[in-house]
Design a protein around this motif. Structure first.
Motif, PDB file in Angstrom:
ATOM      1  N   ILE A 231       0.833  -1.194   0.000  1.00 22.80           N
ATOM      2  CA  ILE A 231       0.000   0.000   0.000  1.00 22.80           C
ATOM      3  C   ILE A 231       0.874   1.253   0.000  1.00 22.80           C
ATOM      4  O   ILE A 231       1.794   1.388   0.802  1.00 22.80           O
ATOM      5  N   HIS A 232       0.563   2.127  -0.950  1.00 20.88           N
ATOM      6  CA  HIS A 232       1.249   3.407  -1.093  1.00 20.88           C
ATOM      7  C   HIS A 232       0.239   4.390  -1.671  1.00 20.88           C
ATOM      8  O   HIS A 232      -0.388   4.098  -2.700  1.00 20.88           O
ATOM      9  N   ASN A 233       0.081   5.529  -1.014  1.00 16.94           N
ATOM     10  CA  ASN A 233      -0.877   6.550  -1.461  1.00 16.94           C
ATOM     11  C   ASN A 233      -2.278   5.969  -1.678  1.00 16.94           C
ATOM     12  O   ASN A 233      -2.920   6.214  -2.697  1.00 16.94           O
ATOM     13  N   GLU A 234      -2.714   5.159  -0.734  1.00 14.26           N
ATOM     14  CA  GLU A 234      -4.062   4.597  -0.707  1.00 14.26           C
ATOM     15  C   GLU A 234      -4.402   3.727  -1.916  1.00 14.26           C
ATOM     16  O   GLU A 234      -5.560   3.660  -2.360  1.00 14.26           O
ATOM     17  N   GLU A 235      -3.392   3.062  -2.453  1.00 12.32           N
ATOM     18  CA  GLU A 235      -3.581   2.055  -3.495  1.00 12.32           C
ATOM     19  C   GLU A 235      -2.477   1.016  -3.340  1.00 12.32           C
ATOM     20  O   GLU A 235      -1.542   1.203  -2.560  1.00 12.32           O
ATOM     21  N   LEU A 236      -2.607  -0.079  -4.071  1.00 12.57           N
ATOM     22  CA  LEU A 236      -1.549  -1.085  -4.062  1.00 12.57           C
ATOM     23  C   LEU A 236      -0.551  -0.760  -5.162  1.00 12.57           C
ATOM     24  O   LEU A 236      -0.932  -0.463  -6.299  1.00 12.57           O
ATOM     25  N   LEU A 237       0.726  -0.809  -4.808  1.00 14.68           N
ATOM     26  CA  LEU A 237       1.802  -0.540  -5.746  1.00 14.68           C
ATOM     27  C   LEU A 237       2.660  -1.800  -5.867  1.00 14.68           C
ATOM     28  O   LEU A 237       2.991  -2.432  -4.853  1.00 14.68           O
ATOM     29  N   LEU A 238       3.008  -2.151  -7.089  1.00 14.81           N
ATOM     30  CA  LEU A 238       3.806  -3.346  -7.360  1.00 14.81           C
ATOM     31  C   LEU A 238       5.108  -3.324  -6.576  1.00 14.81           C
ATOM     32  O   LEU A 238       5.819  -2.312  -6.553  1.00 14.81           O
TER      33      LEU A 238
ATOM     34  N   LYS B  64       6.208 -12.524 -15.368  1.00 17.68           N
ATOM     35  CA  LYS B  64       6.080 -11.527 -16.424  1.00 17.68           C
ATOM     36  C   LYS B  64       5.775 -10.162 -15.812  1.00 17.68           C
ATOM     37  O   LYS B  64       5.300 -10.068 -14.681  1.00 17.68           O
ATOM     38  N   PRO B  65       6.020  -9.087 -16.578  1.00 19.74           N
ATOM     39  CA  PRO B  65       5.644  -7.761 -16.092  1.00 19.74           C
ATOM     40  C   PRO B  65       4.191  -7.752 -15.629  1.00 19.74           C
ATOM     41  O   PRO B  65       3.347  -8.452 -16.190  1.00 19.74           O
ATOM     42  N   ALA B  66       3.921  -6.936 -14.599  1.00 17.47           N
ATOM     43  CA  ALA B  66       2.611  -6.975 -13.948  1.00 17.47           C
ATOM     44  C   ALA B  66       1.991  -5.584 -13.862  1.00 17.47           C
ATOM     45  O   ALA B  66       2.664  -4.575 -14.083  1.00 17.47           O
ATOM     46  N   CYS B  67       0.737  -5.559 -13.500  1.00 20.98           N
ATOM     47  CA  CYS B  67       0.031  -4.300 -13.242  1.00 20.98           C
ATOM     48  C   CYS B  67       0.792  -3.557 -12.146  1.00 20.98           C
ATOM     49  O   CYS B  67       1.210  -4.170 -11.158  1.00 20.98           O
ATOM     50  N   ILE B  68       0.959  -2.263 -12.303  1.00 21.17           N
ATOM     51  CA  ILE B  68       1.739  -1.485 -11.343  1.00 21.17           C
ATOM     52  C   ILE B  68       0.859  -0.934 -10.229  1.00 21.17           C
ATOM     53  O   ILE B  68       1.214  -0.986  -9.065  1.00 21.17           O
ATOM     54  N   HIS B  69      -0.301  -0.415 -10.586  1.00 23.00           N
ATOM     55  CA  HIS B  69      -1.214   0.197  -9.613  1.00 23.00           C
ATOM     56  C   HIS B  69      -2.515  -0.588  -9.566  1.00 23.00           C
ATOM     57  O   HIS B  69      -3.083  -0.902 -10.611  1.00 23.00           O
ATOM     58  N   ILE B  70      -2.990  -0.895  -8.367  1.00 28.21           N
ATOM     59  CA  ILE B  70      -4.286  -1.552  -8.187  1.00 28.21           C
ATOM     60  C   ILE B  70      -5.039  -0.784  -7.101  1.00 28.21           C
ATOM     61  O   ILE B  70      -4.524  -0.602  -5.992  1.00 28.21           O
ATOM     62  N   LYS B  71      -6.236  -0.367  -7.436  1.00 27.91           N
ATOM     63  CA  LYS B  71      -7.062   0.346  -6.452  1.00 27.91           C
ATOM     64  C   LYS B  71      -7.566  -0.628  -5.393  1.00 27.91           C
ATOM     65  O   LYS B  71      -7.904  -1.772  -5.692  1.00 27.91           O
ATOM     66  N   ILE B  72      -7.583  -0.169  -4.153  1.00 27.60           N
ATOM     67  CA  ILE B  72      -8.104  -0.994  -3.069  1.00 27.60           C
ATOM     68  C   ILE B  72      -9.583  -1.253  -3.333  1.00 27.60           C
ATOM     69  O   ILE B  72     -10.332  -0.341  -3.675  1.00 27.60           O
ATOM     70  N   GLY B  73      -9.971  -2.530  -3.236  1.00 28.96           N
ATOM     71  CA  GLY B  73     -11.336  -2.933  -3.528  1.00 28.96           C
ATOM     72  C   GLY B  73     -11.508  -3.455  -4.945  1.00 28.96           C
ATOM     73  O   GLY B  73     -12.548  -4.009  -5.278  1.00 28.96           O
TER      74      GLY B  73
ATOM     75  N   LYS C  15       8.680   2.933   3.741  1.00 35.32           N
ATOM     76  CA  LYS C  15       7.777   3.740   2.902  1.00 35.32           C
ATOM     77  C   LYS C  15       7.978   3.323   1.467  1.00 35.32           C
ATOM     78  O   LYS C  15       9.098   3.275   0.970  1.00 35.32           O
ATOM     79  N   MET C  16       6.874   3.037   0.785  1.00 36.21           N
ATOM     80  CA  MET C  16       6.948   2.742  -0.647  1.00 36.21           C
ATOM     81  C   MET C  16       6.974   4.059  -1.407  1.00 36.21           C
ATOM     82  O   MET C  16       6.251   4.984  -1.083  1.00 36.21           O
TER      83      MET C  16
END
Length: 168
Positions: free
Chosen positions: A59-66, A72-81, A166-167
């Motif tokens: 979790i970084h800035n209220e979202e998930l950060l890789l 393989k390369p992955a999604c970088i940002h994922i919104k919580i929920g 800190k991320m």
């Protein structure tokens, strides 16, 4: 030539027992988050059969950060929920998905993935990230995987210095 995961026990309980002792040794005298997560993803990638991605989102800035991962390369940002990882954070519970195509809101980073397990990581009673593992096999993860991976995450929760981490 043997693949690394061919050297691990076929019996899941024995495999997770070995992984537990190996991760404990890797964490001995090392509290830094990034190297510990990096080594954990490499350890799991080498040991677990029928997986195509293993790694961490933090979790970084209220979202998930890789974070550190193998695959393989992955999604970088994922919104919580959102997606399986974001749902695990929002609900604060392990997500075992037998078929990702039947999971409403699944975020497809790798079209080969068919099943997934996500384990929340806690610090000071709050979710701070997740361990995410994908498989190209339907129904790859079961209760034994859930229990074994939760034990490994507990080692990380207690073995890393999350206080000043800190991320970003």
């Amino acid at each position: 030539m043997h693949q690394l995961n061919d050297l691990y026990p076929e019996d899941k309980k024995e495999c997770y027992k070995l992984l537990h002792s190996q991760l404990k040794a890797l964490l001995d005298n090392e509290i830094n988050v990034i190297p510990n997560l990096s080594n954990t993803s490499a350890l799991l990638n080498g040991a677990l059969k029928d997986i195509n991605w293993v790694g961490f989102y933090l979790i970084h800035n209220e979202e998930l950060l890789l974070g550190p991962f193998q695959g393989k390369p992955a999604c970088i940002h994922i919104k919580i929920g959102k997606g399986v990882c974001g749902t695990a954070v929002f609900k604060n519970e392990v997500q075992v998905v037998k078929d990702v195509h039947e999971f409403s809101g699944h975020i497809p980073c790798d079209s080969a993935s068919k099943s997934e397990i996500v384990i929340p990581i806690h610090f000071s009673e709050k979710v701070i990230g997740v361990l995410d593992i994908d498989s190209p096999v339907l129904n790859r993860f079961d209760e034994m995987d859930k229990e074994g991976l939760e034990e490994l995450v507990k080692l990380l929760e207690h073995g890393c210095n999350w206080t000043n981490f800190k991320m970003g």
